[in-house]
Design a protein around this motif. Sequence first.
Motif, PDB file in Angstrom:
ATOM      1  N   TYR A  54       0.804  -1.198  -0.026  1.00 34.19           N
ATOM      2  CA  TYR A  54       0.218  -0.103  -0.035  1.00 34.19           C
ATOM      3  C   TYR A  54       1.008   1.221  -0.047  1.00 34.19           C
ATOM      4  CZ  TYR A  54      -4.116  -2.737   0.626  1.00 34.19           C
ATOM      5  OH  TYR A  54      -5.126  -3.594   0.296  1.00 34.19           O
ATOM      6  N   ARG A  55       2.085   1.288   0.702  1.00 32.54           N
ATOM      7  CA  ARG A  55       2.997   2.288   0.753  1.00 32.54           C
ATOM      8  C   ARG A  55       3.573   2.503  -0.494  1.00 32.54           C
ATOM      9  NH1 ARG A  55       5.152   3.736   6.253  1.00 32.54           N
ATOM     10  NH2 ARG A  55       3.888   2.469   7.411  1.00 32.54           N
ATOM     11  N   ILE A  56       4.001   1.479  -1.055  1.00 36.84           N
ATOM     12  CA  ILE A  56       4.689   1.617  -2.518  1.00 36.84           C
ATOM     13  C   ILE A  56       3.539   2.393  -3.567  1.00 36.84           C
ATOM     14  CG2 ILE A  56       5.561   0.282  -4.555  1.00 36.84           C
ATOM     15  CD1 ILE A  56       6.652  -1.716  -2.359  1.00 36.84           C
ATOM     16  N   LEU A  57       2.401   1.806  -3.503  1.00 40.33           N
ATOM     17  CA  LEU A  57       1.347   2.346  -4.532  1.00 40.33           C
ATOM     18  C   LEU A  57       1.006   3.816  -4.293  1.00 40.33           C
ATOM     19  CD1 LEU A  57      -0.296   1.577  -7.052  1.00 40.33           C
ATOM     20  CD2 LEU A  57      -2.261   0.728  -5.478  1.00 40.33           C
ATOM     21  N   ALA A  58       0.841   3.985  -2.901  1.00 45.43           N
ATOM     22  CA  ALA A  58       0.665   5.680  -2.782  1.00 45.43           C
ATOM     23  C   ALA A  58       1.751   6.360  -3.213  1.00 45.43           C
ATOM     24  CB  ALA A  58       0.424   5.612  -1.041  1.00 45.43           C
TER      25      ALA A  58
END
Length: 241
Positions: A54-58
């Motif tokens: 989720y962090r990478i996508l954000a």
Amino acid sequence: MSATASGAGLPAARDGEAPVIAVDGPSGVGKGLVTRWLASRLQGWHRLDSGALYRILALAAHRRGVDLHDATAVAGLAPGLNIRFEGATEADECIRVDGEDWTQELRKESTGALASRIAAAPEVRAALLQRQRDFRQMPGLIADGRDMGTVVFADAALKIFMDASVEERARRRLGQLSARGIGATLSPLCEEIRARDERDRNRTVAPLKPADDAEVIDTTGISPEEVLAEVEALLQRHQLV
Ligand code: DC
């Protein structure tokens, strides 16, 4: 594998599928400690840090100037990201995205907050679902997140839900951040954690909550050794060791 039947309505693991241990809970509760310990206790098992996805996508959306409210556009970035997790310990952890080292940037509280915002969108959760399930490989998977036991691996052999007070989590997070050379102060950290909890617990899709059949560990005021002793007892009770 003998599947542990989950709560009413949840599917049991299919024969031949790798067993999963789901470790869910809010930010800063000590899931990293438990999953790393489990990985050394259960030699060869794989690990999934779903929050990192989720962090990478954000961060990818943020860097590319994609509007974070446009869930379809954010979700559309997911299939094209080449993600590699390297290193087994916290100290040598390296997360590469399209060949570039994003580790430091990913661990910032600001990135966690962005991740929590995009994570509320069903399109985004759907885009990351299969990617998370792909980590399920023999001999087993230790999966860390918010909805591992309720949604992604609802047939997990063992579901652990960790919790602790906001103040205790903020103090721990402060220690972790300063160990990584990232500056932060306690009271804004408490506020950020509170806001992130609020979003993660109250969203309509896959909210943060214990599965009906989860083993809940409240780590407030308990030492890491005591937490790990509880986890060891759970492994034995669930016949995973
Ligand atoms: O575990 P973490 O702090 O790295 O997660 C960052 C955010 O990503 C978290 O606030 C909510 C979201 N997340 C989620 O919605 N579902 C998961 N399984 C993991 C993380």
